[in-house]
Design a protein around this motif. Structure first.
Motif, mmCIF file in Angstrom:
data_model
loop_
_atom_site.group_PDB
_atom_site.id
_atom_site.type_symbol
_atom_site.label_atom_id
_atom_site.label_comp_id
_atom_site.label_asym_id
_atom_site.label_seq_id
_atom_site.Cartn_x
_atom_site.Cartn_y
_atom_site.Cartn_z
ATOM 1 N N ARG A 32 -8.058 34.830 24.353
ATOM 2 C CA ARG A 32 -9.016 33.790 23.981
ATOM 3 C C ARG A 32 -9.559 33.105 25.220
ATOM 4 N NH1 ARG A 32 -4.873 31.168 20.219
ATOM 5 N NH2 ARG A 32 -4.482 32.977 18.949
ATOM 6 N N LEU A 283 11.035 26.926 45.257
ATOM 7 C CA LEU A 283 12.195 26.343 44.580
ATOM 8 C C LEU A 283 13.329 26.144 45.578
ATOM 9 C CD1 LEU A 283 12.158 28.687 41.449
ATOM 10 C CD2 LEU A 283 10.992 26.510 41.752
ATOM 11 N N ARG A 288 18.942 27.626 49.303
ATOM 12 C CA ARG A 288 20.226 26.930 49.375
ATOM 13 C C ARG A 288 21.345 27.948 49.572
ATOM 14 N NH1 ARG A 288 24.658 26.109 46.453
ATOM 15 N NH2 ARG A 288 25.595 24.043 46.366
ATOM 16 N N ALA B 69 -0.616 30.402 17.815
ATOM 17 C CA ALA B 69 0.120 31.393 18.609
ATOM 18 C C ALA B 69 0.281 32.630 17.750
ATOM 19 C CB ALA B 69 1.476 30.841 19.011
ATOM 20 N N LEU B 183 13.137 16.909 37.494
ATOM 21 C CA LEU B 183 12.288 18.103 37.565
ATOM 22 C C LEU B 183 12.818 19.277 36.743
ATOM 23 C CD1 LEU B 183 9.818 19.450 38.687
ATOM 24 C CD2 LEU B 183 11.002 19.824 40.832
ATOM 25 N N TYR B 184 14.096 19.546 36.829
ATOM 26 C CA TYR B 184 14.611 20.724 36.125
ATOM 27 C C TYR B 184 15.414 20.344 34.897
ATOM 28 C CZ TYR B 184 12.835 22.843 40.254
ATOM 29 O OH TYR B 184 12.004 23.234 41.246
ATOM 30 N N GLU B 196 16.172 31.962 33.757
ATOM 31 C CA GLU B 196 17.025 32.241 34.911
ATOM 32 C C GLU B 196 16.755 31.329 36.110
ATOM 33 O OE1 GLU B 196 19.669 34.171 35.230
ATOM 34 O OE2 GLU B 196 19.533 34.698 33.117
ATOM 35 N N ALA B 197 15.491 31.294 36.565
ATOM 36 C CA ALA B 197 15.198 30.556 37.798
ATOM 37 C C ALA B 197 15.404 29.052 37.597
ATOM 38 C CB ALA B 197 13.784 30.850 38.266
ATOM 39 N N ARG B 199 17.248 27.557 35.376
ATOM 40 C CA ARG B 199 18.655 27.262 35.155
ATOM 41 C C ARG B 199 19.390 27.186 36.490
ATOM 42 N NH1 ARG B 199 22.713 31.444 32.552
ATOM 43 N NH2 ARG B 199 21.781 32.543 34.272
ATOM 44 N N ARG B 200 19.010 28.073 37.405
ATOM 45 C CA ARG B 200 19.640 28.029 38.722
ATOM 46 C C ARG B 200 19.350 26.688 39.399
ATOM 47 N NH1 ARG B 200 17.017 31.549 43.081
ATOM 48 N NH2 ARG B 200 15.478 29.910 42.842
ATOM 49 N N GLU B 201 18.085 26.272 39.355
ATOM 50 C CA GLU B 201 17.732 25.016 40.017
ATOM 51 C C GLU B 201 18.536 23.857 39.435
ATOM 52 O OE1 GLU B 201 15.656 24.873 42.745
ATOM 53 O OE2 GLU B 201 15.814 27.038 42.499
ATOM 54 N N ILE B 204 22.279 24.077 40.410
ATOM 55 C CA ILE B 204 22.546 23.722 41.803
ATOM 56 C C ILE B 204 22.739 22.226 41.946
ATOM 57 C CG2 ILE B 204 21.360 23.459 44.001
ATOM 58 C CD1 ILE B 204 20.439 26.312 43.608
ATOM 59 N N ILE B 207 26.118 21.627 40.936
ATOM 60 C CA ILE B 207 27.139 22.107 41.875
ATOM 61 C C ILE B 207 27.245 21.120 43.029
ATOM 62 C CG2 ILE B 207 27.748 23.927 43.519
ATOM 63 C CD1 ILE B 207 26.273 25.893 41.718
ATOM 64 N N ASP B 208 26.072 20.700 43.511
ATOM 65 C CA ASP B 208 26.084 19.781 44.650
ATOM 66 C C ASP B 208 26.615 18.401 44.258
ATOM 67 O OD1 ASP B 208 25.135 21.750 46.228
ATOM 68 O OD2 ASP B 208 23.050 21.069 46.253
ATOM 69 N N TYR B 209 26.350 17.988 43.051
ATOM 70 C CA TYR B 209 26.797 16.658 42.592
ATOM 71 C C TYR B 209 27.479 16.839 41.237
ATOM 72 C CZ TYR B 209 23.179 15.534 45.997
ATOM 73 O OH TYR B 209 22.410 15.491 47.128
ATOM 74 N N GLU B 250 12.412 11.501 48.178
ATOM 75 C CA GLU B 250 11.627 11.657 46.957
ATOM 76 C C GLU B 250 11.562 10.344 46.167
ATOM 77 O OE1 GLU B 250 13.367 15.059 44.879
ATOM 78 O OE2 GLU B 250 13.253 16.152 46.772
#
Ligand code: SF4
Ligand code: SF4
Lengths: 362, 289
Positions: A32, A283, A288, B69, B183-184, B196-197, B199-201, B204, B207-209, B250
């Motif tokens: 579309r 990202l 990391r 849709a 953000l994530y 996947e991507a 979820r990783r962000e 992390i 993991i870090d905190y 930030e």
């Protein structure tokens, strides 16, 4: 390279020929609005294939490098783990791939197959791939505001890396064979020999086309030098980075981006799969390290990564071209307007200022 | 109230309070969802539904855009669209709801909701959907809701003064605590956990905190002698809470940012106010181990 002429009405017969030879043919269709997409050709949709249309944002690179691809399966049973690699080896043809995307696939070839370690998964997708390139000759439908393949020297008519190239001459099309497989198609009676007038017409159309590109240009060479020599001020990268929202969109639409990550996930009670998934340098998880340190923690330190990889001399030498093919997709999708052409412009302006300053102080 | 029917809604993960406990009061909890959400774990009946792309269905966005849709792939065996499940349950309960398709449901919506009157599936299947009001007289929809040329009163714009610093910004409570999204972390994160991507962000950050974090501007952190990863205590007028500092440019100087998923901290600091939108004056100190 051999060329032949065929009638406009016979163009889609090339798709039929390829399907008869057992190829899964993917071709571009209209969705579309401006939306366009590549889809598998069936008897039902065959007549809706488009020759001229805006290039789909989701690049055809996914046919050699899928967005998500299963690499292997693990199964746990009787205290043992069984590992089974999974290879997909399709016999596929892309009909209507644009010249920029073709250069993108060539770039992926160099990256995945051009050095010591060949990527088996990529190779399996690539081995039986037949590429039918269509020259972007319709100024209204093919050439978008963001297109700048004239600056990357990849279009609007590719010079190689296709099996067959089609160019619209009006009531007829010119077909150029780039490989023996492409040339073999010329045995079909839809193709006939051309005349000198056809070649003249091709040149005339291409000459005119080069003048009809729209607003986007990208003056790469100075930027390549600045990026390579590390002449770009931190402040400029910060300005660029401040406009990045870390969405990853520029990478996901880019026909020349090669990065992926690997992840394991369960698919059943005792079964797991290992997949590779497109990844993006925007990202933070991309850089990391396992211990938690991120050498590219600030957004702008990650954002410049994209442009080093695409424009620095080291990589150009390795892949024989810049990792930008001028498709303009990143310019179309970026919320912060820091697609390739804008960044090249920002660097050129900022570094021009520095040059001026240096001259004045000497 | 005896029964609760939740359609693609996961209040247990998103609420600040003990919703799991409240769900226990119901004799029957039915959850329709794509995934095994935290709420679904408390349901008596779970009805797995088809996803976007597995059914022909419409969505209305915040931009008032009603979009159709199309079904692109076959759903996994056994899955049905949410509307169909409702119709079938109604049928079993003796109601005579006769909808052959989602398009028929939309037709009825068009009859009872005047500004959807022209939003048939046939109409929506053109272009990028239509923005309501989309009526029989105005089938192309309405691009701007309060523009002068559609005969309605236009919006009046009034300049908004710069937000005042938090009310009791003082020596004792010099920083402002702001709660917001991350953000994530989107809504209840059900979808992000399956990408996947993203979820990783998100992982992390965890993991870090591992115990969560609050964000501090580097300048403020320096003044407080706090480094990234240090434990900090946040004092508000009536309460205090402990968290880990994530030091990042930030966030603005003068603010302490609490991401959306920090439920415990929000609960402790905001107490009864707990709508998450208040700006709270606070003080931060390094918490000695
Ligand atoms: S598209 Fe733009 S905002 Fe998104 S990651 Fe790329 S540069 Fe950043
Ligand atoms: S960098 Fe942008 S313009 Fe260049 S190939 Fe990638 S998406 Fe296209």
């Amino acid at each position: 390279m051999k060329a032949r002429i065929l009638d406009r009405a016979d163009v889609l017969k090339i798709v039929d020929l390829l399907r008869q030879q057992g190829y899964e043919v993917v071709a571009p269709f209209y969705g579309r609005g401006r939306d366009t997409f590549f889809d598998t050709v069936t008897d039902q949709n065959r007549d809706r294939i488009q020759i001229h249309l805006p290039n789909p944002y989701y690049p055809p690179k996914r046919f050699v490098f899928p967005h998500i691809e299963r690499l292997m399966k693990f199964e746990r049973s009787d205290g043992q783990i069984h590992i089974e690699p999974v290879y997909e080896q399709p016999k596929r043809a892309i009909f209507g791939i644009r010249s920029c995307d073709l250069a993108g696939i060539y770039h992926l070839d160099r990256f995945y197959l051009g050095r010591e370690f060949r990527d088996v998964y990529y190779e399996n997708h690539r081995k039986n791939l037949f590429l039918v390139n269509v020259v972007c000759s319709d100024v209204d439908r093919d050439i978008n505001d963001e297109c700048f393949c004239v600056c990357t020297d990849t279009g609007p008519a590719a010079r190689d890396h296709f099996d067959l190239q089609l160019m619209d001459l009006g009531s007829e099309f010119m077909a150029v064979a780039g490989t023996p497989a492409g040339e073999a198609l010329f045995a079909d009676p839809i193709f006939r020999k051309g005349e000198a007038a056809h070649i003249e017409k091709r040149h005339a159309i291409l000459d005119e086309l080069r003048k009809r590109f729209k607003t986007t240009t990208s003056w790469f060479s100075a930027t390549v030098r600045y990026v390579t020599q590390g002449d770009i001020l931190e402040k400029t990268w910060e300005e660029i980075g401040n406009r990045c929202l870390e969405c990853g969109g520029c990478t996901y639409v880019c026909p020349a981006c090669t990065c992926f990550t690997v992840s394991d996930r369960p698919i059943g009670p005792n079964e797991f799969e290992r997949v590779r998934v497109w990844d993006a340098c925007a990202l933070s998880g991309f850089t990391r390290m396992a211990g938690g340190h991120n050498p590219r923690k600030a957004v702008h330190d990650r954002r410049n990564r994209r442009f080093f990889r695409k424009l620095a001399h080291f990589f150009i030498q390795r892949e024989l071209a810049m990792a930008c093919v001028g498709c303009g997709r990143c310019a179309a999708v970026c919320h912060g307007d820091i697609g390739m052409p804008s960044v090249v412009e920002m660097i050129r302006r900022a570094t021009g200022e520095v040059d001026k300053h240096e001259r004045a102080s000497h | 109230m005896k029964a609760l029917w939740l359609c693609r809604y996961d209040p247990v993960s998103s609420s600040l309070f003990d919703l799991a406990g409240s769900l226990g009061q119901f004799e029957l909890v039915v959850v329709q969802h794509l995934f095994m959400t935290d709420t679904a774990k408390y349901a008596h009946v779970i009805l797995p539904t088809t996803a976007f792309g597995e059914e022909r269905v419409s969505f209305t966005s915040t931009e008032r855009r009603i979009q159709l849709a199309e079904q692109m792939v076959e759903p996994s065996p056994g899955l049905t669209p949410a509307w169909e499940q409702i119709v079938r349950v109604a049928g079993l309960m003796g109601a005579d709801w006769d909808y052959p398709s989602a398009a028929a449901v939309m037709e009825e919506i068009g009859e009872v909701v005047p500004f959807y009157g022209g939003a048939s599936y046939e109409n929506l299947s053109r272009e990028y959907g239509r923005q309501w009001p989309c009526t029989k007289d105005q089938p192309l929809g309405t691009r701007f809701l309060f523009s002068e040329d559609n005969g309605r009163k236009p919006f009046k714009f009034i300049p908004v003064p710069k937000p005042a610093p938090a009310p009791a910004s003082s020596k004792d409570f010099p920083l402002t605590l702001v709660c917001g999204s991350s953000l994530y972390y989107w809504n209840q994160n059900v979808l992000i956990r399956h990408s996947e991507a993203l979820r990783r962000e998100y992982s992390i950050l965890l993991i870090d905190y591992p115990e969560g974090f609050v964000e501090l501007n580097p300048e403020d952190a320096k003044g407080l002698g706090v480094r990234d990863g240090h434990k900090v205590r946040i004092y508000a007028e009536a309460a205090s809470a402990v968290s880990t500092a994530r030091v990042t440019a930030e966030v603005r100087k003068g603010t302490v940012f609490v991401p959306y998923f920090e439920h415990d901290l929000e609960r402790q600091i905001l107490g009864e106010r707990r709508d998450g939108s208040a700006l709270v004056p606070v003080r931060v100190e390094r918490e000695k181990a």
